[in-house]
Design a protein around this motif. Structure first.
Motif, PDB file in Angstrom:
ATOM      1  N   SER A  11       1.176  16.935  80.536  1.00 19.65           N
ATOM      2  CA  SER A  11       1.621  15.587  80.218  1.00 19.65           C
ATOM      3  C   SER A  11       0.655  14.646  80.908  1.00 19.65           C
ATOM      4  CB  SER A  11       3.041  15.350  80.742  1.00 19.65           C
ATOM      5  OG  SER A  11       3.325  13.970  80.771  1.00 19.65           O
ATOM      6  N   PHE A  12       0.137  13.699  80.172  1.00 19.56           N
ATOM      7  CA  PHE A  12      -0.789  12.740  80.753  1.00 19.56           C
ATOM      8  C   PHE A  12      -0.091  11.445  81.149  1.00 19.56           C
ATOM      9  CE2 PHE A  12      -3.371  15.278  77.721  1.00 19.56           C
ATOM     10  CZ  PHE A  12      -4.113  15.963  78.663  1.00 19.56           C
ATOM     11  N   HIS A  13       1.249  11.455  81.102  1.00 16.45           N
ATOM     12  CA  HIS A  13       2.038  10.283  81.493  1.00 16.45           C
ATOM     13  C   HIS A  13       1.895  10.087  82.998  1.00 16.45           C
ATOM     14  CE1 HIS A  13       5.661   7.905  82.332  1.00 16.45           C
ATOM     15  NE2 HIS A  13       5.520   7.483  81.077  1.00 16.45           N
ATOM     16  N   GLU A  14       1.757   8.868  83.457  1.00 14.88           N
ATOM     17  CA  GLU A  14       1.477   8.636  84.870  1.00 14.88           C
ATOM     18  C   GLU A  14       2.624   9.006  85.807  1.00 14.88           C
ATOM     19  OE1 GLU A  14       2.042   4.025  85.716  1.00 14.88           O
ATOM     20  OE2 GLU A  14       0.783   4.367  83.950  1.00 14.88           O
ATOM     21  N   HIS A  15       3.876   8.977  85.335  1.00 19.79           N
ATOM     22  CA  HIS A  15       5.004   9.268  86.224  1.00 19.79           C
ATOM     23  C   HIS A  15       5.716  10.579  85.903  1.00 19.79           C
ATOM     24  CE1 HIS A  15       4.615   5.314  87.926  1.00 19.79           C
ATOM     25  NE2 HIS A  15       4.722   4.764  86.739  1.00 19.79           N
ATOM     26  N   CYS A  16       5.589  11.073  84.709  1.00 24.69           N
ATOM     27  CA  CYS A  16       6.376  12.219  84.269  1.00 24.69           C
ATOM     28  C   CYS A  16       5.442  13.395  83.983  1.00 24.69           C
ATOM     29  CB  CYS A  16       7.177  11.829  83.028  1.00 24.69           C
ATOM     30  SG  CYS A  16       8.675  12.762  82.825  1.00 24.69           S
ATOM     31  N   THR A  17       5.078  14.140  85.032  1.00 22.90           N
ATOM     32  CA  THR A  17       4.044  15.162  84.882  1.00 22.90           C
ATOM     33  C   THR A  17       4.488  16.571  85.257  1.00 22.90           C
ATOM     34  OG1 THR A  17       3.257  14.677  87.103  1.00 22.90           O
ATOM     35  CG2 THR A  17       2.175  13.515  85.290  1.00 22.90           C
ATOM     36  N   GLN A  18       5.677  16.725  85.852  1.00 25.33           N
ATOM     37  CA  GLN A  18       6.128  18.051  86.276  1.00 25.33           C
ATOM     38  C   GLN A  18       6.996  18.679  85.204  1.00 25.33           C
ATOM     39  OE1 GLN A  18       8.071  17.797  90.038  1.00 25.33           O
ATOM     40  NE2 GLN A  18       6.301  16.963  91.085  1.00 25.33           N
ATOM     41  N   ARG A  19       6.787  19.977  84.960  1.00 24.10           N
ATOM     42  CA  ARG A  19       7.619  20.682  83.986  1.00 24.10           C
ATOM     43  C   ARG A  19       9.074  20.581  84.398  1.00 24.10           C
ATOM     44  NH1 ARG A  19       6.374  24.353  80.384  1.00 24.10           N
ATOM     45  NH2 ARG A  19       8.455  23.715  79.806  1.00 24.10           N
ATOM     46  N   GLY A  20       9.921  20.229  83.440  1.00 25.35           N
ATOM     47  CA  GLY A  20      11.328  20.023  83.744  1.00 25.35           C
ATOM     48  C   GLY A  20      12.218  21.183  83.366  1.00 25.35           C
ATOM     49  N   ASP A  21      11.707  22.151  82.646  1.00 24.93           N
ATOM     50  CA  ASP A  21      12.522  23.310  82.285  1.00 24.93           C
ATOM     51  C   ASP A  21      11.875  24.565  82.854  1.00 24.93           C
ATOM     52  OD1 ASP A  21      10.468  22.815  80.511  1.00 24.93           O
ATOM     53  OD2 ASP A  21      11.693  22.919  78.725  1.00 24.93           O
ATOM     54  N   ALA A  22      12.680  25.588  83.042  1.00 24.27           N
ATOM     55  CA  ALA A  22      12.229  26.781  83.753  1.00 24.27           C
ATOM     56  C   ALA A  22      11.254  27.644  82.960  1.00 24.27           C
ATOM     57  CB  ALA A  22      13.443  27.620  84.148  1.00 24.27           C
ATOM     58  N   HIS A  23      11.351  27.651  81.651  1.00 24.96           N
ATOM     59  CA  HIS A  23      10.489  28.541  80.870  1.00 24.96           C
ATOM     60  C   HIS A  23       9.128  27.905  80.591  1.00 24.96           C
ATOM     61  CE1 HIS A  23      12.850  26.118  78.038  1.00 24.96           C
ATOM     62  NE2 HIS A  23      11.769  26.117  77.310  1.00 24.96           N
ATOM     63  N   SER A  24       8.135  28.744  80.469  1.00 27.02           N
ATOM     64  CA  SER A  24       6.784  28.233  80.248  1.00 27.02           C
ATOM     65  C   SER A  24       6.481  28.019  78.772  1.00 27.02           C
ATOM     66  CB  SER A  24       5.756  29.190  80.848  1.00 27.02           C
ATOM     67  OG  SER A  24       5.836  30.433  80.197  1.00 27.02           O
ATOM     68  N   GLY A  25       7.356  28.500  77.915  1.00 26.10           N
ATOM     69  CA  GLY A  25       7.153  28.337  76.483  1.00 26.10           C
ATOM     70  C   GLY A  25       8.294  28.971  75.714  1.00 26.10           C
ATOM     71  N   ILE A  26       8.201  28.866  74.419  1.00 28.23           N
ATOM     72  CA  ILE A  26       9.236  29.409  73.548  1.00 28.23           C
ATOM     73  C   ILE A  26       8.586  30.329  72.523  1.00 28.23           C
ATOM     74  CG2 ILE A  26      10.975  28.841  71.813  1.00 28.23           C
ATOM     75  CD1 ILE A  26      11.357  26.166  73.258  1.00 28.23           C
ATOM     76  N   LYS A  27       9.081  31.562  72.458  1.00 29.52           N
ATOM     77  CA  LYS A  27       8.613  32.525  71.473  1.00 29.52           C
ATOM     78  C   LYS A  27       9.672  32.615  70.377  1.00 29.52           C
ATOM     79  CE  LYS A  27       7.111  37.239  70.811  1.00 29.52           C
ATOM     80  NZ  LYS A  27       6.937  38.567  71.368  1.00 29.52           N
ATOM     81  N   PHE A  28       9.231  32.654  69.125  1.00 22.54           N
ATOM     82  CA  PHE A  28      10.187  32.739  68.030  1.00 22.54           C
ATOM     83  C   PHE A  28       9.549  33.412  66.825  1.00 22.54           C
ATOM     84  CE2 PHE A  28       8.075  28.665  68.055  1.00 22.54           C
ATOM     85  CZ  PHE A  28       7.681  28.465  66.751  1.00 22.54           C
ATOM     86  N   SER A  29      10.389  34.006  65.998  1.00 25.38           N
ATOM     87  CA  SER A  29       9.934  34.586  64.734  1.00 25.38           C
ATOM     88  C   SER A  29       9.790  33.472  63.724  1.00 25.38           C
ATOM     89  CB  SER A  29      10.948  35.595  64.210  1.00 25.38           C
ATOM     90  OG  SER A  29      11.050  36.662  65.095  1.00 25.38           O
ATOM     91  N   TYR A  30       8.809  33.599  62.881  1.00 26.65           N
ATOM     92  CA  TYR A  30       8.617  32.597  61.827  1.00 26.65           C
ATOM     93  C   TYR A  30       8.878  33.285  60.493  1.00 26.65           C
ATOM     94  CZ  TYR A  30       7.015  28.348  59.654  1.00 26.65           C
ATOM     95  OH  TYR A  30       6.976  27.172  58.954  1.00 26.65           O
ATOM     96  N   ASN A  31      10.098  33.143  60.002  1.00 23.60           N
ATOM     97  CA  ASN A  31      10.464  33.778  58.740  1.00 23.60           C
ATOM     98  C   ASN A  31      10.791  32.752  57.666  1.00 23.60           C
ATOM     99  OD1 ASN A  31      12.803  32.857  59.837  1.00 23.60           O
ATOM    100  ND2 ASN A  31      13.855  34.821  59.887  1.00 23.60           N
ATOM    101  N   ARG A  32      10.183  31.605  57.766  1.00 20.85           N
ATOM    102  CA  ARG A  32      10.408  30.528  56.803  1.00 20.85           C
ATOM    103  C   ARG A  32       9.584  30.754  55.540  1.00 20.85           C
ATOM    104  NH1 ARG A  32      14.612  27.603  58.775  1.00 20.85           N
ATOM    105  NH2 ARG A  32      14.295  27.107  60.950  1.00 20.85           N
TER     106      ARG A  32
END
Length: 143
Positions: free
Chosen positions: A99-120
Motif C-alpha cells: 500500500s502506498f498510502h501514507e498512513h495505512c501501510t500495515q497488513r490488517g489481516d492474518a493471511h498473506s493471500g487468498i487461493k481459490f479455484s476458478y471454475n467460472r
C-alpha cells in the motif's frame, strides 16, 4: 471491396483459426484501509487508491501466469484476460504486495493471500474478499 482470392484466403484463415474457442476470465476485488484495525469493513474505513497486488493463475497444463494489478480511485483492482479455452484459468492466488498510502501501510489481516479455484465460464468474474491494511497507530475514537 475484396477480390475473390483475398476473400477466399480470409475465409480459409477464419476456418482454420476458428477451431480454438476463446475464453475470458476476470478477477476483481478491493483494498481497504481498516482504520480501527478491527478486521472488518465499517463506516470509518476507506478504500485505498494506491494498492498493488499480484495475481498468480494456474492453467490446465500447470503453466503459471503472473499478473500485477493496481487499485483505481475506488480501491478496486481487476485482472482480465481473453485466451484460448485450452489455457483457461484453473486455480488462482491473489495477494496484496503493498500500500502506498501514507498512513495505512500495515497488513490488517492474518493471511498473506487468498487461493481459490476458478471454475467460472467464459465472460464471468470472480470477486475476492477485500484485502485490509491498517494504520501504524489506531485513532483514539476507535477505542
Amino acid at each position: 471491396m475484396m477480390t475473390g482470392g483475398v476473400a477466399l484466403a480470409v475465409a480459409l484463415a477464419l476456418l482454420l483459426c476458428g477451431s480454438s474457442e476463446a475464453w475470458t476470465g476476470e478477477i476483481r476485488g478491493r483494498v481497504v484501509c481498516d482504520v480501527c484495525g478491527d478486521a472488518s469493513v465499517g463506516p470509518e474505513d476507506h478504500v485505498l487508491q494506491v494498492g498493488r497486488l499480484r495475481i498468480l493463475v494456474v492453467a490446465p497444463l500447470g503453466d503459471v501466469l503472473n499478473y500485477q494489478a493496481f487499485t483505481n480511485s475506488e480501491g478496486i483492482y481487476k485482472v482480465a484476460e481473453t485466451i484460448p479455452e485450452s489455457d483457461r484459468w484453473v486455480s488462482c492466488f491473489a495477494r496484496p504486495v503493498s500500500s502506498f498510502h501514507e498512513h495505512c501501510t500495515q497488513r490488517g489481516d492474518a493471511h498473506s493471500g487468498i487461493k481459490f479455484s476458478y471454475n467460472r465460464p467464459s465472460g464471468h468474474s470472480h470477486t475476492v474478499k477485500p484485502f485490509l491494511y491498517k494504520p501504524a497507530s489506531t485513532p483514539l475514537y476507535c477505542s
